[in-house]
Design a protein around this motif. Structure first.
Motif, mmCIF file in Angstrom:
data_model
loop_
_atom_site.group_PDB
_atom_site.id
_atom_site.type_symbol
_atom_site.label_atom_id
_atom_site.label_comp_id
_atom_site.label_asym_id
_atom_site.label_seq_id
_atom_site.Cartn_x
_atom_site.Cartn_y
_atom_site.Cartn_z
ATOM 1 N N VAL A 239 0.590 -1.469 1.490
ATOM 2 C CA VAL A 239 0.633 -0.688 2.736
ATOM 3 C C VAL A 239 0.428 0.791 2.426
ATOM 4 C CG1 VAL A 239 2.141 0.067 4.618
ATOM 5 C CG2 VAL A 239 2.010 -2.356 4.008
ATOM 6 N N PHE A 240 1.093 1.307 1.393
ATOM 7 C CA PHE A 240 0.949 2.707 1.022
ATOM 8 C C PHE A 240 -0.491 3.021 0.611
ATOM 9 C CE2 PHE A 240 0.958 6.050 -2.215
ATOM 10 C CZ PHE A 240 1.477 7.087 -1.466
ATOM 11 N N ALA A 241 -1.087 2.165 -0.220
ATOM 12 C CA ALA A 241 -2.465 2.396 -0.676
ATOM 13 C C ALA A 241 -3.444 2.364 0.488
ATOM 14 C CB ALA A 241 -2.852 1.356 -1.723
ATOM 15 N N THR A 242 -3.238 1.453 1.436
ATOM 16 C CA THR A 242 -4.106 1.373 2.612
ATOM 17 C C THR A 242 -3.978 2.639 3.458
ATOM 18 O OG1 THR A 242 -3.878 -1.029 2.629
ATOM 19 C CG2 THR A 242 -4.668 0.004 4.657
ATOM 20 N N GLY A 243 -2.742 3.096 3.657
ATOM 21 C CA GLY A 243 -2.526 4.337 4.412
ATOM 22 C C GLY A 243 -3.146 5.537 3.737
ATOM 23 N N LEU A 244 -3.006 5.619 2.415
ATOM 24 C CA LEU A 244 -3.592 6.720 1.662
ATOM 25 C C LEU A 244 -5.116 6.707 1.758
ATOM 26 C CD1 LEU A 244 -3.140 9.103 -0.247
ATOM 27 C CD2 LEU A 244 -3.200 7.487 -2.142
ATOM 28 N N LEU B 82 -7.571 9.590 3.357
ATOM 29 C CA LEU B 82 -8.675 10.194 2.615
ATOM 30 C C LEU B 82 -10.000 10.044 3.358
ATOM 31 C CD1 LEU B 82 -7.778 9.119 -1.021
ATOM 32 C CD2 LEU B 82 -7.758 11.432 -0.080
ATOM 33 N N LEU B 83 -10.243 8.864 3.924
ATOM 34 C CA LEU B 83 -11.477 8.651 4.693
ATOM 35 C C LEU B 83 -11.509 9.543 5.927
ATOM 36 C CD1 LEU B 83 -11.903 4.775 4.449
ATOM 37 C CD2 LEU B 83 -13.369 6.525 3.445
#
Length: 197
Positions: free
Chosen positions: A22-27, A31-32
């Motif tokens: 979840v954290f990596a997806t949010g990050l 960024l995008l």
């Protein structure tokens, strides 16, 4: 017996992997989005940016152009619109023709603070034409040369609606409550030290 909340946040492999995913997806989403915001204003700027004509007079006084400094030139290259510095012989005007809502249009107070000025007496004022401006006094540190300045700013849209708060302009423009192009004007007038009292 563990409570339901303790079970939910237990340090288990599945929870650790889920939280990191979840954290990596949010990050990645952030960024995008940031990259899109950096590219979008320049891609969305219509051809009219090069056809903009600056005013030749201000309050009945003739304006003459001033050169942008090196920092202003670098800033102007990425600004979604055009920037000009002019003078009427008494004051300096910074004019920004803005094509899209952008956070690159900063409040003048922030810019002057970044340049080392002290800010005082910030308030809304009406000019001789009953137009509302956000004004403040900018003073250099005691060891720096230069007189204090009376700085005033406002932004107007294509329909004549005016904003004295940059953040209010940005959100109104972003929500479609104000349509561009916009003209942001900042005036800086030298004042005598005795007039500060």
């Amino acid at each position: 017996m563990p409570t339901r909340l303790e079970t939910l946040f237990a340090n288990r492999f599945v929870q650790r992997v889920l939280h990191k995913t979840v954290f990596a997806t949010g990050l990645a989403s952030c960024l995008l989005w940031s990259a899109a915001q950096a590219v979008w204003p320049s891609a969305a700027a219509p051809a009219e940016a090069t056809a903009w004509e600056w005013p030749s007079q201000w309050d009945g006084a003739a304006l003459r152009p001033l050169a942008l400094g090196p920092v202003e030139q670098r800033f102007a290259r990425q600004f979604p619109g055009a920037i000009a510095r002019m003078t009427d012989g008494e004051r300096v005007l910074v004019l920004r023709h803005v094509l899209v809502p952008t956070r690159m249009l900063h409040p003048a107070e922030d810019c002057y603070r970044a340049l080392g000025y002290g800010i005082a007496a910030a308030r809304l004022e009406h000019d001789a034409h009953a137009k509302l401006w956000r004004c403040f006094t900018a003073t250099r540190p005691a060891n720096a040369a230069g007189r204090p300045l009376r700085v005033c700013e406002r932004t107007t849209d294509a329909q004549g609606q005016a904003f004295t708060d940059t953040s209010a302009w940005y959100w109104a423009a972003l929500r479609g409550q104000s349509t561009g192009p916009w003209l942001a004007v900042t005036t800086a007038t030298p004042i005598a030290s005795r007039d500060l009292l």
